[in-house]
Design a protein around this motif. Structure first.
Motif, PDB file in Angstrom:
ATOM      1  N   ALA A  48       0.858  -1.188   0.000  1.00 42.20           N
ATOM      2  CA  ALA A  48       0.000   0.000   0.000  1.00 42.20           C
ATOM      3  C   ALA A  48       0.891   1.234   0.000  1.00 42.20           C
ATOM      4  CB  ALA A  48      -0.928   0.009   1.207  1.00 42.20           C
ATOM      5  N   LEU A  49       0.346   2.329  -0.521  1.00 42.74           N
ATOM      6  CA  LEU A  49       1.151   3.544  -0.695  1.00 42.74           C
ATOM      7  C   LEU A  49       0.390   4.769  -0.231  1.00 42.74           C
ATOM      8  CD1 LEU A  49       3.526   5.224  -1.862  1.00 42.74           C
ATOM      9  CD2 LEU A  49       2.395   5.069  -4.096  1.00 42.74           C
ATOM     10  N   PHE A  50       1.029   5.558   0.618  1.00 39.22           N
ATOM     11  CA  PHE A  50       0.518   6.864   1.024  1.00 39.22           C
ATOM     12  C   PHE A  50       1.357   7.905   0.297  1.00 39.22           C
ATOM     13  CE2 PHE A  50       0.302  10.545   3.889  1.00 39.22           C
ATOM     14  CZ  PHE A  50      -1.059  10.630   4.115  1.00 39.22           C
ATOM     15  N   THR A  51       0.720   8.744  -0.527  1.00 36.04           N
ATOM     16  CA  THR A  51       1.502   9.647  -1.374  1.00 36.04           C
ATOM     17  C   THR A  51       0.733  10.922  -1.691  1.00 36.04           C
ATOM     18  OG1 THR A  51       2.773   9.760  -3.456  1.00 36.04           O
ATOM     19  CG2 THR A  51       0.667   8.593  -3.528  1.00 36.04           C
ATOM     20  N   ASN A  52       1.475  11.976  -1.989  1.00 38.05           N
ATOM     21  CA  ASN A  52       0.870  13.234  -2.437  1.00 38.05           C
ATOM     22  C   ASN A  52       0.443  13.118  -3.906  1.00 38.05           C
ATOM     23  OD1 ASN A  52       1.736  14.178   0.093  1.00 38.05           O
ATOM     24  ND2 ASN A  52       2.109  16.218  -0.705  1.00 38.05           N
ATOM     25  N   PHE A  53      -0.162  14.179  -4.405  1.00 38.61           N
ATOM     26  CA  PHE A  53      -0.541  14.235  -5.816  1.00 38.61           C
ATOM     27  C   PHE A  53       0.613  14.827  -6.619  1.00 38.61           C
ATOM     28  CE2 PHE A  53      -4.589  13.720  -3.794  1.00 38.61           C
ATOM     29  CZ  PHE A  53      -5.302  12.938  -4.686  1.00 38.61           C
ATOM     30  N   HIS A  54       1.018  14.126  -7.663  1.00 33.82           N
ATOM     31  CA  HIS A  54       2.219  14.466  -8.417  1.00 33.82           C
ATOM     32  C   HIS A  54       1.889  15.141  -9.751  1.00 33.82           C
ATOM     33  CE1 HIS A  54       4.360  12.152  -5.444  1.00 33.82           C
ATOM     34  NE2 HIS A  54       3.539  11.141  -5.651  1.00 33.82           N
ATOM     35  N   LEU A  55       2.920  15.699 -10.350  1.00 37.34           N
ATOM     36  CA  LEU A  55       2.750  16.440 -11.589  1.00 37.34           C
ATOM     37  C   LEU A  55       2.619  15.509 -12.790  1.00 37.34           C
ATOM     38  CD1 LEU A  55       5.320  19.347 -11.130  1.00 37.34           C
ATOM     39  CD2 LEU A  55       2.849  19.380 -10.751  1.00 37.34           C
ATOM     40  N   PRO A  56       1.962  15.972 -13.860  1.00 40.55           N
ATOM     41  CA  PRO A  56       1.877  15.181 -15.092  1.00 40.55           C
ATOM     42  C   PRO A  56       3.270  14.899 -15.663  1.00 40.55           C
ATOM     43  CG  PRO A  56       0.324  17.017 -15.148  1.00 40.55           C
ATOM     44  CD  PRO A  56       1.217  17.244 -13.961  1.00 40.55           C
ATOM     45  N   ARG A  57       3.378  13.801 -16.373  1.00 41.94           N
ATOM     46  CA  ARG A  57       4.608  13.398 -17.075  1.00 41.94           C
ATOM     47  C   ARG A  57       5.789  13.178 -16.130  1.00 41.94           C
ATOM     48  NH1 ARG A  57       3.883  13.781 -22.472  1.00 41.94           N
ATOM     49  NH2 ARG A  57       2.188  15.091 -23.224  1.00 41.94           N
ATOM     50  N   SER A  58       5.507  12.923 -14.861  1.00 43.64           N
ATOM     51  CA  SER A  58       6.586  12.698 -13.901  1.00 43.64           C
ATOM     52  C   SER A  58       6.751  11.204 -13.633  1.00 43.64           C
ATOM     53  CB  SER A  58       6.299  13.418 -12.580  1.00 43.64           C
ATOM     54  OG  SER A  58       5.174  12.851 -11.931  1.00 43.64           O
ATOM     55  N   THR A  59       7.961  10.807 -13.253  1.00 38.34           N
ATOM     56  CA  THR A  59       8.203   9.413 -12.900  1.00 38.34           C
ATOM     57  C   THR A  59       7.411   9.030 -11.657  1.00 38.34           C
ATOM     58  OG1 THR A  59      10.150   9.999 -11.561  1.00 38.34           O
ATOM     59  CG2 THR A  59      10.519   9.494 -13.894  1.00 38.34           C
ATOM     60  N   LEU A  60       7.124  10.017 -10.802  1.00 39.99           N
ATOM     61  CA  LEU A  60       6.367   9.749  -9.581  1.00 39.99           C
ATOM     62  C   LEU A  60       4.923   9.389  -9.910  1.00 39.99           C
ATOM     63  CD1 LEU A  60       7.747  12.734  -7.479  1.00 39.99           C
ATOM     64  CD2 LEU A  60       8.623  10.394  -7.630  1.00 39.99           C
ATOM     65  N   LEU A  61       4.343  10.097 -10.851  1.00 43.32           N
ATOM     66  CA  LEU A  61       2.976   9.783 -11.256  1.00 43.32           C
ATOM     67  C   LEU A  61       2.917   8.409 -11.916  1.00 43.32           C
ATOM     68  CD1 LEU A  61       0.047  10.585 -11.556  1.00 43.32           C
ATOM     69  CD2 LEU A  61       0.639  11.860 -13.623  1.00 43.32           C
ATOM     70  N   MET A  62       3.950   8.056 -12.657  1.00 38.21           N
ATOM     71  CA  MET A  62       3.987   6.738 -13.296  1.00 38.21           C
ATOM     72  C   MET A  62       4.107   5.635 -12.250  1.00 38.21           C
ATOM     73  SD  MET A  62       6.172   7.443 -16.765  1.00 38.21           S
ATOM     74  CE  MET A  62       5.627   8.728 -17.903  1.00 38.21           C
ATOM     75  N   LEU A  63       4.823   5.907 -11.164  1.00 39.76           N
ATOM     76  CA  LEU A  63       4.901   4.935 -10.068  1.00 39.76           C
ATOM     77  C   LEU A  63       3.516   4.715  -9.469  1.00 39.76           C
ATOM     78  CD1 LEU A  63       7.597   4.730  -7.300  1.00 39.76           C
ATOM     79  CD2 LEU A  63       5.183   4.553  -6.712  1.00 39.76           C
ATOM     80  N   VAL A  64       2.771   5.805  -9.272  1.00 41.28           N
ATOM     81  CA  VAL A  64       1.404   5.699  -8.762  1.00 41.28           C
ATOM     82  C   VAL A  64       0.543   4.876  -9.716  1.00 41.28           C
ATOM     83  CG1 VAL A  64      -0.700   6.993  -8.242  1.00 41.28           C
ATOM     84  CG2 VAL A  64       1.522   7.825  -7.427  1.00 41.28           C
ATOM     85  N   ALA A  65       0.706   5.109 -11.011  1.00 38.00           N
ATOM     86  CA  ALA A  65      -0.072   4.374 -12.010  1.00 38.00           C
ATOM     87  C   ALA A  65       0.270   2.883 -11.993  1.00 38.00           C
ATOM     88  CB  ALA A  65       0.164   4.964 -13.396  1.00 38.00           C
ATOM     89  N   ALA A  66       1.516   2.560 -11.657  1.00 37.17           N
ATOM     90  CA  ALA A  66       1.895   1.150 -11.541  1.00 37.17           C
ATOM     91  C   ALA A  66       1.154   0.489 -10.382  1.00 37.17           C
ATOM     92  CB  ALA A  66       3.404   1.031 -11.341  1.00 37.17           C
ATOM     93  N   PHE A  67       0.880   1.254  -9.342  1.00 32.18           N
ATOM     94  CA  PHE A  67       0.132   0.762  -8.190  1.00 32.18           C
ATOM     95  C   PHE A  67      -1.357   0.653  -8.498  1.00 32.18           C
ATOM     96  CE2 PHE A  67       0.712  -0.362  -3.898  1.00 32.18           C
ATOM     97  CZ  PHE A  67       2.015  -0.080  -3.525  1.00 32.18           C
ATOM     98  N   LEU A  68      -1.885   1.703  -9.088  1.00 34.31           N
ATOM     99  CA  LEU A  68      -3.325   1.890  -9.175  1.00 34.31           C
ATOM    100  C   LEU A  68      -3.902   1.522 -10.534  1.00 34.31           C
ATOM    101  CD1 LEU A  68      -5.608   2.966  -7.378  1.00 34.31           C
ATOM    102  CD2 LEU A  68      -5.062   5.272  -8.147  1.00 34.31           C
ATOM    103  N   GLY A  69      -3.054   1.455 -11.544  1.00 32.91           N
ATOM    104  CA  GLY A  69      -3.523   1.293 -12.911  1.00 32.91           C
ATOM    105  C   GLY A  69      -3.716   2.659 -13.550  1.00 32.91           C
ATOM    106  N   ARG A  70      -3.456   2.752 -14.847  1.00 36.63           N
ATOM    107  CA  ARG A  70      -3.480   4.048 -15.519  1.00 36.63           C
ATOM    108  C   ARG A  70      -4.849   4.714 -15.444  1.00 36.63           C
ATOM    109  NH1 ARG A  70      -4.551   6.392 -20.454  1.00 36.63           N
ATOM    110  NH2 ARG A  70      -3.093   8.049 -21.103  1.00 36.63           N
ATOM    111  N   GLU A  71      -5.901   3.974 -15.761  1.00 36.61           N
ATOM    112  CA  GLU A  71      -7.231   4.591 -15.821  1.00 36.61           C
ATOM    113  C   GLU A  71      -7.723   5.022 -14.448  1.00 36.61           C
ATOM    114  OE1 GLU A  71      -8.669   5.570 -18.532  1.00 36.61           O
ATOM    115  OE2 GLU A  71      -6.910   4.767 -19.571  1.00 36.61           O
TER     116      GLU A  71
END
Length: 217
Positions: free
Chosen positions: A168-191
């Motif tokens: 599980a991940l506790f995280t802030n909201f990240h900027l578009p086109r960032s590696t951090l947002l892509m990490l979140v998408a790996a957890f949650l799925g893109r859609e």
């Protein structure tokens, strides 16, 4: 961009930055930084200098909240990953060709033991921040688990990625086109990630360092 600086007569870069630097406030805080920001832009459990930015998910935790978690039976452990400037480089073009800059991490023996014990007992490992995710996943060895010690990581977590340690991940909201947002998408799925961000924008959630956070289970 990256620059090489020569500071003549300066014994320590950290001392120089402490004297002349300013805390990078998000754009929605429309004022210059003051002395209180240096304290607020820091986790209450920070110990070792070296990051170019605070691990922002940890900014939400106060000593009182940490104590409440302990009383609830949550086992708290602390590791280090020094955030580097490369974390903030936007991904331009094909993510497969994006270069991650190395970031140093350190995982104490008791942390590795606690994480491996939790996994063996079927308990959930909750990472506070993407830095914790990258450190733990980088220190994982197949058949062994998380290995204690110091190292560097260039791990770029993006879909599809199979998490070996973090549940599980506790995280802030990240900027578009960032590696951090892509990490979140790996957890949650893109859609589902895009759906969550559409909701955040519609509800006026704050992004950047001092913004809102979410818990991804």
């Amino acid at each position: 961009r990256f620059f090489r600086l020569r500071l003549d007569g300066i014994a320590s870069l950290l001392d120089y930055l402490e004297c002349h630097g300013e805390v990078p406030l998000p754009p929605y805080i429309a004022r210059s930084p003051d002395a209180t920001d240096a304290a607020r832009y820091q986790t209450v459990y920070a110990r070792r200098p070296g990051s170019v930015a605070a691990p922002t998910a940890g900014l939400h935790f106060t000593p009182e909240l940490l104590e409440r978690l302990r009383e609830m039976g949550v086992e708290l452990r602390f590791l280090t990953l020094h955030v580097g400037p490369g974390t903030f480089r936007p991904v331009k073009g094909d993510p497969e060709k994006h270069e991650m800059h190395a970031e140093p991490y350190a995982i104490p023996e008791e942390v590795a033991e606690a994480v491996n014990r939790a996994k063996a007992e079927g308990r959930r490992v909750v990472a506070v921040g993407t830095t914790v995710v990258r450190a733990l996943e980088s220190a994982y060895r197949e058949g062994v688990g998380v290995v204690a010690g110091e190292g560097e990581t260039r791990l770029f977590i993006r879909p599809p990625y199979t998490f070996k340690v973090v549940d599980a991940l506790f995280t802030n909201f990240h900027l578009p086109r960032s590696t951090l947002l892509m990490l979140v998408a790996a957890f949650l799925g893109r859609e589902r990630t895009l759906e969550a961000y559409r909701l955040a924008v519609a509800e006026g959630y704050r992004f950047y360092s001092l913004g809102d956070a979410m818990l991804i289970l």
